[in-house]
Design an enzyme around this catalytic site. Structure first.
Site, PDB file in Angstrom:
ATOM      1  N   ASP A  31      21.860 -15.513  17.045  1.00  0.00           N
ATOM      2  CA  ASP A  31      21.542 -15.370  18.457  1.00  0.00           C
ATOM      3  C   ASP A  31      20.554 -14.183  18.949  1.00  0.00           C
ATOM      4  OD1 ASP A  31      21.725 -13.740  21.088  1.00  0.00           O
ATOM      5  OD2 ASP A  31      24.046 -13.302  20.998  1.00  0.00           O
TER       6      ASP A  31
ATOM      7  N   CYS B  73      19.115 -19.899  31.694  1.00  0.00           N
ATOM      8  CA  CYS B  73      20.218 -21.070  31.326  1.00  0.00           C
ATOM      9  C   CYS B  73      19.944 -21.990  32.115  1.00  0.00           C
ATOM     10  CB  CYS B  73      21.654 -21.127  31.308  1.00  0.00           C
ATOM     11  SG  CYS B  73      22.304 -22.422  30.352  1.00  0.00           S
TER      12      CYS B  73
ATOM     13  N   ASP C 237       0.770  -1.278  -0.048  1.00  0.00           N
ATOM     14  CA  ASP C 237      -0.160  -0.264  -0.583  1.00  0.00           C
ATOM     15  C   ASP C 237       0.815   1.820  -0.489  1.00  0.00           C
ATOM     16  OD1 ASP C 237      -1.804  -2.337   0.249  1.00  0.00           O
ATOM     17  OD2 ASP C 237      -3.183  -1.075   2.081  1.00  0.00           O
TER      18      ASP C 237
ATOM     19  N   THR D 196      28.905 -23.971  18.211  1.00  0.00           N
ATOM     20  CA  THR D 196      27.647 -23.345  18.919  1.00  0.00           C
ATOM     21  C   THR D 196      26.772 -22.535  17.513  1.00  0.00           C
ATOM     22  OG1 THR D 196      27.020 -22.165  20.829  1.00  0.00           O
ATOM     23  CG2 THR D 196      29.103 -21.224  20.095  1.00  0.00           C
TER      24      THR D 196
ATOM     25  N   ARG E 219      18.928 -12.582  20.899  1.00  0.00           N
ATOM     26  CA  ARG E 219      18.298 -11.907  21.986  1.00  0.00           C
ATOM     27  C   ARG E 219      18.461 -10.778  22.209  1.00  0.00           C
ATOM     28  NH1 ARG E 219      23.635 -14.444  26.062  1.00  0.00           N
ATOM     29  NH2 ARG E 219      24.489 -13.782  23.675  1.00  0.00           N
TER      30      ARG E 219
ATOM     31  N   GLU F 173      -3.949   0.601  -2.229  1.00  0.00           N
ATOM     32  CA  GLU F 173      -3.615  -0.040  -2.242  1.00  0.00           C
ATOM     33  C   GLU F 173      -2.630  -0.144  -3.772  1.00  0.00           C
ATOM     34  OE1 GLU F 173      -6.461  -0.570  -2.124  1.00  0.00           O
ATOM     35  OE2 GLU F 173      -7.343  -1.864  -0.229  1.00  0.00           O
TER      36      GLU F 173
END
Ligand SMILES: [Zn+2]
Length: 402
Positions: A331, A258, A32, A319, A333, A166
């Site tokens: 990551d 954790c 839009d 990791t 977080r 639109e």
């Protein structure tokens, strides 16, 4: 094909310029043209009519609809996404309108909606501009273009009303993703997703509320425990406070949940070690706060995924590679909730126990003042690779304790 940086799009919108907003592929999958109604001009309306080709609506909040005595159109609930259409309007004849449909007259009507002194007598119903009313909480409640429009106005300080249209292709079919990016490029308009606007709101608005507190004696000393809840994500967080020496500069630890390390004493990471050392340090110092952020398992990928990532690490991945192999971010977080909690306690200048520059950057970005202080990480044969990968790949400044 890349979305515009939201800050750049907000700047254009604040300036009154049109931007393109697309919704999710799983929703309408439409784009839009949106601009603030208080910055309407006949040229912008004409751009919507001639290039957008969709229905030209004005997204408003409920209080505007009430002020102008606009009523919802009768609904048979067949609209797939329940767009809240209200009485279509034109500015009244006394404002110089004739048929109400020209770009000039629709622009006039749009601007009049944003005039706080305008009343129902300033409008004719039915008319040629279609009000759609946003949910009260905006995108937090419904991820539609209507809500995105009103949210954009509120974020940028405009009256909460926006023109919205639109974008249809020349052949009459709806323009989809690739076409929308070309359209944006051709007309030099920023293009953003509804998700970007929603993320911005989640990140910049404080949804964290204090819910309860009590004394908490621990093996490291006596603390006051406070529980906070993010009313949007429904995540609960904990703050442990020590304030026996209020004149000292506080020490802060922002700790990511954790359960395997903190509760089950896993040796795969150094979380429990960091947690215990932080609590001891805060206790000894006599002034500080430990913020325990829930929802951070496996750097924010959740407990099930974290354990699945452990299984991949047993096959040799590090990791970060393991998270990626699962199709998840390295990551995920964010530390914004910790900032709201620190602000709740007026903790604005402190020493931050961390080896993670993301945590420091978040607090600095939010106007708090912090210096890094570190505790050593105990190295074991189980966590050695994990710690070294964090140092080498994520550039965490970890002091290893052999
Ligand atoms: Zn851990």
């Amino acid at each position: 094909m890349k979305f515009t940086d939201l800050q750049e799009a907000l700047k254009a919108f604040k300036n009154g310029d049109p931007i393109i907003v697309v919704d999710a592929l799983s929703r309408e999958n439409e784009g839009d043209i949106i601009f603030p109604a208080d910055s309407s001009t006949p040229e912008k309306i004409n751009f919507c009519a001639s290039k957008g080709r969709g229905l030209i609506c004005i997204a408003i909040d409920l209080s505007t609809a009430e002020r102008l005595d606009l009523k919802p159109l009768r609904s048979n609930q067949q609209d797939l996404f329940h767009t809240a259409f209200f009485d279509p309007i034109d500015a009244a004849v006394k404002h110089g309108t004739t048929t109400g449909i020209s770009a000039h007259e629709r622009s006039l009507t749009a601007k009049l909606v944003t005039d706080k002194n305008a009343t129902p007598t300033d409008f004719i119903k039915p008319g040629h501009l279609f009000p759609v009313v946003a949910k009260k909480q905006g995108l937090l409640e419904r991820e539609g273009h209507t809500e995105a429009s009103v949210d954009l106005c509120k974020i940028t300080g405009h009256y909460p009303a926006a023109i919205i249209c639109e974008i249809m292709q020349e052949d009459g079919t709806m323009m989809r993703r690739e076409g929308l990016f070309s359209f944006a490029k051709e007309h030099g308009l920023p293009i953003v997703s509804i998700q970007q606007i929603l993320d911005y709101r989640i990140l910049t608005e404080n949804h964290v509320v204090h819910s309860s507190s009590a004394q908490l004696p621990t093996q490291f000393g006596n603390f006051t425990v406070h529980v906070f809840k993010n009313n949007f994500t429904q995540t609960e967080h904990i703050a442990l406070i020590k304030d026996s020496n209020p004149n000292k500069k506080p020490i802060v630890r922002i700790h990511s949940e954790c359960i395997t390390g903190d509760v089950l004493s896993s040796l795969r990471c150094d979380c429990r070690d960091q947690l215990e050392k932080s609590m001891k340090l805060i206790q000894e110092h006599g002034n500080g706060i430990l913020i325990y952020l829930k929802g951070h398992e496996g750097r924010g990928i959740g407990l099930s995924n974290k354990i699945a990532a452990y299984a991949l690490q047993e096959e040799g991945l590090n990791t970060f590679e393991a998270n990626e192999k699962l199709g998840l971010p390295r990551d995920n977080r964010n530390y914004q909730d910790a900032v709201w909690m620190l602000k709740y306690f007026n903790i604005e200048d402190f020493d931050l126990i961390t080896n993670n520059s993301d945590k420091l950057n978040t607090v600095l970005k939010n106007g708090l003042s912090a210096n890094i202080t570190q505790v050593n990480s105990q190295v074991t044969s189980y966590n050695e690779r994990y710690l070294k990968d964090k140092i080498n790949i994520a550039k965490h400044k970890i002091i290893l304790e052999q």
